[in-house]
Scaffold this active site. Structure first.
Site, short mmCIF file in Angstrom:
data_model
loop_
_atom_site.label_atom_id
_atom_site.label_comp_id
_atom_site.label_asym_id
_atom_site.label_seq_id
_atom_site.Cartn_x
_atom_site.Cartn_y
_atom_site.Cartn_z
N GLN A 74 1.88 -2.21 5.54
CA GLN A 74 2.10 -0.83 5.98
C GLN A 74 2.23 -0.69 7.50
OE1 GLN A 74 -1.03 2.30 5.02
NE2 GLN A 74 0.47 2.60 3.39
N PHE A 75 1.39 -1.38 8.22
CA PHE A 75 1.46 -1.38 9.69
C PHE A 75 1.21 -2.81 10.18
CE2 PHE A 75 0.16 2.94 8.70
CZ PHE A 75 0.92 3.71 9.56
N HIS B 124 -1.62 1.59 15.89
CA HIS B 124 -0.38 1.93 15.19
C HIS B 124 0.83 1.63 16.07
CE1 HIS B 124 -3.44 4.26 13.05
NE2 HIS B 124 -2.66 4.11 12.00
N ALA C 61 -5.56 -4.03 0.62
CA ALA C 61 -6.02 -5.36 1.02
C ALA C 61 -4.79 -6.22 1.27
CB ALA C 61 -6.88 -5.97 -0.10
N GLU C 62 -4.57 -6.57 2.55
CA GLU C 62 -3.30 -7.21 2.90
C GLU C 62 -3.20 -8.64 2.38
OE1 GLU C 62 -5.06 -5.22 4.85
OE2 GLU C 62 -3.65 -3.59 5.16
N ILE D 38 -1.80 -6.47 9.77
CA ILE D 38 -1.30 -7.69 9.12
C ILE D 38 -2.35 -8.80 9.17
CG2 ILE D 38 -0.21 -8.83 11.12
CD1 ILE D 38 2.26 -9.27 9.25
N GLU E 108 0.84 -1.20 0.00
CA GLU E 108 0.00 0.00 0.00
C GLU E 108 0.88 1.25 0.00
OE1 GLU E 108 -2.28 -0.93 3.49
OE2 GLU E 108 -3.02 -2.76 2.53
#
Ligand SMILES: Cc1ncc(C[n+]2csc(CCOP(=O)(O)OP(=O)(O)O)c2C)c(N)n1
Length: 727
Positions: A479-480, A527, A456-457, A484, A412
């Protein structure tokens, strides 16, 4: 008898009717298909018998799906196209060249089961030569992998030089083949179209015109759930009909000729480069879901009878007789031949030796190229000023992409700019990741090598699996860490298992970079998460967690060059920290996995740690020495799987006291395993209990004072170490 009818001889019949074709197929080809469909049913029947005799341990059948699959196979090419079938695809696999004996070897769990060496249930296909990718049991995990596989074919066509073998890294073990008009087949039951990954895959297949053939084998039930309770309107076809670039077919999948037509049109669309295709075949399920199910519990007799009237084998037999392609004697002859073939296959499978008991150890990781290998020991070049971890990761990615054209980066926001024209006009600087770790890479390597994924992971990891299976090196970004979880299925049940479950015929050495961790002042619940122990609890995947710039560069390069999947955890707080900056170590700097780093030597107490608690532990250690005269050894594990127990043992043997510190929650955290192992193996070396320090067993709060309270601070480490020293 009509002169066209074979007198017990299929070939004779074919010759006489050669002038007429059926959806492009000659009568003799239809006879071959009939034979394979009948063979498929008889292998099912034989397995059912063997299961009842307790000689095999599971059975799931293809019955009722034969015609649709045979039609697909008739339009595809084994060893040229790629196949991501599901457990009902026996006829497809037989048509492609899998032998009945191979199937029965899997059913008995034989060592010589070519798909898995006795590791997987029957009907979990896999064949390297035929390009049948290893199957798993989770419904729906195949779609995104198929998309990635098809993208790989396209990639090699655009970057043909990248397919060449190279020595010194994972490429040594990859034979790459690709074809301009290849198709990737992926199949599913209709119930499985409810899975999110199905829709994620349609997104990408449609958007990128990926050459994938979707085949939905709709037998009306997902175990006991009828399709109308599963799918809005009871039919998947109208729901997918608006995806652009697709060719759609809906067909009676028990009618071979109609199915052949549908598949032919679909495959033509794909091979001509127009995009993917979707064939929805209505089939039947004459047997229960599996031998563990009894459909009489939820389907009345009348409904089952109605189904049976559409049996595809009976229908084809009637058709061949009516067309004069076969006569009853020829049918019987085929049946006798097939029955003898199945008998011989079963006899052979029942004689086959089981796997050696210790064979389970093999192929969890690559035996040929270990990231622990001495080849990864190197000396850093040390050029220029000190650089941050973010800088050196970016540089490592750039160097490796220059060196190895099989590397692609996606995730992403990782691209500089999806709108290439803005980049070309030089009107914008480009983004390159929310933390800028991939900045400038799309600009240098182009949009086929660095691109944005959908948000969309699972899409990211699933496609990476498919690409890596074809010998590419996806280095993808989550991204984070906090997000996940939507990729968890791929990360837990797919990526790390592929080498083991296929008994080393497939492997997927993708690198998954993940921004992880807290100490952000405002990172809050979503986060700041850690959770590395969930992945170290998954065999088959290495887990790396560097604490500083130099280690990040060296370990990332090893991750990229090795032949196993790697989860590469990058602490957000460490990206630009003054701590642990280092000069550029050169384009070949690697660090082997499983080697801890001693940041500070000491004799009174050992701190075992990694990631962002390394600088905090060092701070505590320096203060303990300064204020209390306590000499603390600080060990940074650097890689969590594998991890350096030898270094831990050497240090604990010296100090007799050990504190394990990590940022993640204490209970069931990574430290629990290390502590248990120290207690078990080094008990006689200890002068005090093994202690652990981690975050509170809660989530990380937004308010900075709460965040400080929840996460382990240098002060907490100081106090815990002092208490342990004074024990
Ligand atoms: C992710 C996942 N959830 C549940 C299951 C258990 N399960 C196996 S097959 C199946 C039904 C599948 O139905 P469908 O997709 O219609 O295929 P069919 O078996 O009818 O051909 C279920 C629920 C599974 N294997 N994987």
């Amino acid at each position: 008898m009509s002169p066209k009818v074979a007198q017990g001889s299929p070939m004779a019949a074919a010759e006489k009717t050669a002038e007429k074709t059926y959806e492009g197929l000659l009568p003799e080809q239809l006879i071959q298909i009939f034979r394979t469909m009948y063979l498929s049913r008889r292998v099912d029947d034989r397995e059912i018998m063997l299961k009842r005799q307790q000689k095999i341990f599971f059975q799931i059948s293809c019955a009722g799906h034969e015609a649709l699959q045979a039609a697909a196979a008739a339009n595809l090419r084994a060893g040229y196209d790629w196949f991501f079938p599901y457990y009902r695809d026996r006829t497809l696999c037989l048509s492609l060249g899998v032998k009945p004996e191979d199937m029965l070897l899997q059913a008995v769990g034989a060592a010589s089961d070519p798909a898995s060496g006795g590791r997987q249930m029957p009907s979990h296909w896999g064949n390297r030569q035929l390009n049948i990718f290893t199957n798993s049991s989770p419904t729906g995990s195949q779609f995104l992998q198929a998309v990635g596989c098809a993208e790989a074919g396209r990639y090699y066509e655009k970057h043909p030089a990248s397919a060449a073998k190279a020595t010194g890294d994972y490429r040594e073990f990859k034979d790459v083949a690709h074809h301009p008009d290849e198709v990737t087949y992926v199949s599913t039951g209709e119930g499985t179209t409810s899975q999110g990954e199905f829709w994620e895959s349609l997104n990408t297949a449609s958007n990128k015109r990926v050459p994938v053939l979707y085949v939905v084998e709709d037998n009306g039930y997902a175990i006991s759930v009828p399709v109308k309770y599963q799918t809005p309107g009871g039919n998947i076809s109208p729901l997918v009909a608006n995806f652009p670039n697709f060719h759609f077919e809906e067909v009676d999948g028990t009618d071979l000729i109609a199915s052949l037509g549908a598949m032919r049109r679909a495959v033509e669309h794909i091979r001509s480069g127009k995009g993917p295709a979707f064939v929805h075949g209505h089939v039947i399920r004459p047997y229960s879901h599996s031998l563990s199910d009894d459909e009489k519990l939820y389907r009345p007799e009348a409904e089952r009878k109605q189904d049976a009237e559409r049996d595809p084998i009976v229908r084809l037999q009637k058709f061949l007789l009516a067309e004069g392609i076969l006569d009853p004697a020829a049918v019987q002859r085929i049946q006798r031949e097939v029955d003898a073939e199945v008998q011989a296959a079963a006899d052979a499978a029942l004689e086959a030796p089981f796997p050696a008991k210790d064979s389970y150890k093999l192929h969890v990781y690559s035996e040929a190229l270990s990231p622990k290998d001495a080849r990864f020991v190197s000396v850093a070049a040390s050029e220029g000023n000190d650089r941050t971890m973010a800088d050196l990761i970016n540089t490592c990615l750039r160097d490796e992409m220059r060196r190895d054209e099989r590397i692609v980066i996606f995730g992403e926001d990782v691209a500089d700019c999806s709108n290439e024209e803005y980049l070309a006009d030089k009107k914008i600087k480009g983004k390159g990741g929310v933390f800028k770790l991939t900045a400038g890479l799309q600009r240098e390597f182009g949009s086929t090598r660095v691109f944005n994924s959908p948000l969309a992971e699972a899409n990211i990891i699933g496609r990476a699996v498919g690409m890596a299976a074809r010998g590419m090196k996806p280095v993808v970004e989550i991204q984070f860490f906090d997000y996940i979880w939507t990729a968890m299925h791929q990360l837990r049940n797919e990526l790390p298992l592929i080498r083991w479950r296929s008994n080393n015929i497939f492997n997927c050495p993708a690198v998954v970079r993940v921004a992880i961790g807290g100490y952000l002042t405002g990172g809050a619940v979503y986060h700041s998460q850690c959770g590395e122990s969930i992945f170290t609890h998954t065999p088959g995947m290495h887990v790396v967690f560097p604490s500083n710039a130099l280690d990040a560069a060296g370990l990332l390069r090893t991750a990229i060059r090795c032949d196993d999947p790697v989860l590469f955890l990058e602490h957000k707080r460490l990206y630009r920290e003054p701590f642990g900056r280092a000069p550029y170590p050169g384009p070949d700097f690697t660090i082997p996995f499983g080697k801890a780093r001693v940041w500070k030597e000491g004799i009174d107490l050992t701190i075992v740690t990694y990631g962002a608690t390394v600088p905090r532990s060092l701070q505590a250690a320096q203060r303990l020495e300064r204020e209390k005269g306590i000499s603390v050894e600080v060990l940074d594990l650097r890689t969590l799987n594998p991890y350096d127990f030898e270094a831990i043992a050497a240090s604990v043997t010296k100090t007799s006291r050990v504190l394990i510190v990590h940022e993640d929650m204490l209970s069931w955290g990574y430290g629990a395993e290390i502590a248990a192992r120290i207690a078990s193996e080094l008990f006689d070396k200890l002068d005090a209990p093994v202690e652990r320090l981690g975050a509170k067993d809660t989530f990380v709060a937004y308010q900075p004072e709460l965040e400080d309270e929840i996460l382990p601070q240098a002060e907490d480490i100081f106090q815990a170490a002092l208490k342990l020293r004074n024990y």
